[in-house]
Scaffold this active site. Sequence first.
Site, PDB file in Angstrom:
ATOM      1  N   GLY A   6       0.826  -1.201   0.000  1.00  4.20           N
ATOM      2  CA  GLY A   6       0.000   0.000   0.000  1.00  4.20           C
ATOM      3  C   GLY A   6       0.853   1.240   0.000  1.00  4.20           C
ATOM      4  N   ASP A  15      -6.645   6.232  16.199  1.00 10.73           N
ATOM      5  CA  ASP A  15      -6.805   6.260  14.734  1.00 10.73           C
ATOM      6  C   ASP A  15      -7.416   4.931  14.280  1.00 10.73           C
ATOM      7  OD1 ASP A  15      -6.696   7.503  12.260  1.00 10.73           O
ATOM      8  OD2 ASP A  15      -4.737   6.658  11.772  1.00 10.73           O
ATOM      9  N   LYS A  50       7.515  -0.531   6.656  1.00 14.49           N
ATOM     10  CA  LYS A  50       6.783   0.727   6.503  1.00 14.49           C
ATOM     11  C   LYS A  50       7.805   1.832   6.281  1.00 14.49           C
ATOM     12  CE  LYS A  50       3.375   3.523   8.990  1.00 14.49           C
ATOM     13  NZ  LYS A  50       2.588   3.574  10.264  1.00 14.49           N
ATOM     14  N   VAL A 107       4.272   0.786   2.110  1.00 11.81           N
ATOM     15  CA  VAL A 107       4.475  -0.401   2.928  1.00 11.81           C
ATOM     16  C   VAL A 107       4.791  -1.555   1.993  1.00 11.81           C
ATOM     17  CG1 VAL A 107       3.480  -1.982   4.616  1.00 11.81           C
ATOM     18  CG2 VAL A 107       2.862   0.444   4.669  1.00 11.81           C
TER      19      VAL A 107
END
Length: 385
Positions: free
Chosen positions: A41, A157, A63, A48
């Site tokens: 992604g 989040d 990441k 990532v």
Amino acid sequence: MQPDDETIDDQRSEPFSAAPRRPRSVYDVISERYDIIKELGAGGMGVVLHVFDRLTEQDVALKLIRPELARRRELVDRFKREVRLARQITHKRVCRTYEVLRFGDTLAISMEYVDGDSLRELLRRLGGLGPRTVIRIADEICSALQEAHSQGIVHRDLKPENVMLDREGHVKVMDFGIAHSGALADTAPGAVLGTPSYMAPEQASGGQIDARTDIYLFGLLLYEMHTGTAFGEDLQPRRIAQILEECRDVIPEAAAQAITRCLQQDPSARFQSANDIAVALRVGAVPAGMLNIPAAPLGVRLFEIATAVEEELMGLNANLEGPCTRTETWRRLPKFLEERRVITASTARSLELCSPWPVGKSSEKRGRSDAQVGRSFGAAAQVAE
């Protein structure tokens, strides 16, 4: 006349000196230790990657933060904080974080690779999940949050992108990049961190953050798991009640009550722990008077069993795509189970014949009595055994 040795050397070296050496990219540096398998992604912070660590001989996720962002001290501190916080939480429902790495000008975090899909991807394919599946996923998310909250860590989040489901359907909560801890709080007072459509009122106003902030976000997530769509922003009590009333056909009463309580503007009016939510959902999943259910025709009882099985399978590996309607259940489920050798071909055929709703069969077959259906299913079951 023969050229001297120095002239020959100059002529030989000229073609090589004319070709500039290609600068090494971050991927070249990463490849010194890792085999890059694919990109998982990308976002505003970076990408990532799914990689194989040749040193430890295991799959991990890297990441990466973009070089221009890595030069900003506050973001570097955020990366380091994410590792410190994530390492404190050792729970099977939380994605493990390993270490902070530097590849040239690029910073990275190595973390556990989860072979599966994000909850966002699952909802995008299915549109919404069945009540049983929602309860199972919600229970595991609550378990992860409870562990984090017990250590004074708030995720803040929580959204479908940050919930992974492995191939067995189990949850892994990830991305503590903006998590908040009383012991490590280094966010400036009044700063607003989070995703706008997944924010509690106290987040949007820069107020006090605690575990009840995650309770609010969980309410948003619970609604989205049932409906497949986000709740939206600036939710007032009257608007919440109106939306839930419009979704009565897909959100069970107990879940609607839990969502309402999670989304209270005043944190003191919400559930006070993730465990409280899990208990409320589990208790609400047991219908009142369950031991006094009136007898139903055989075909209807078989359909109820098939629907329950389909909900379980949809949550585990999303092989049954599309709306969970009665017709679709009967059309897809028998073949699905037969292909995986859960039932025999004759039993699959009996399930199709037992359908109390049209699945492309003749009206004559659909009009058979329960006694005829029962004899057919019984014979097929004997063959299956």
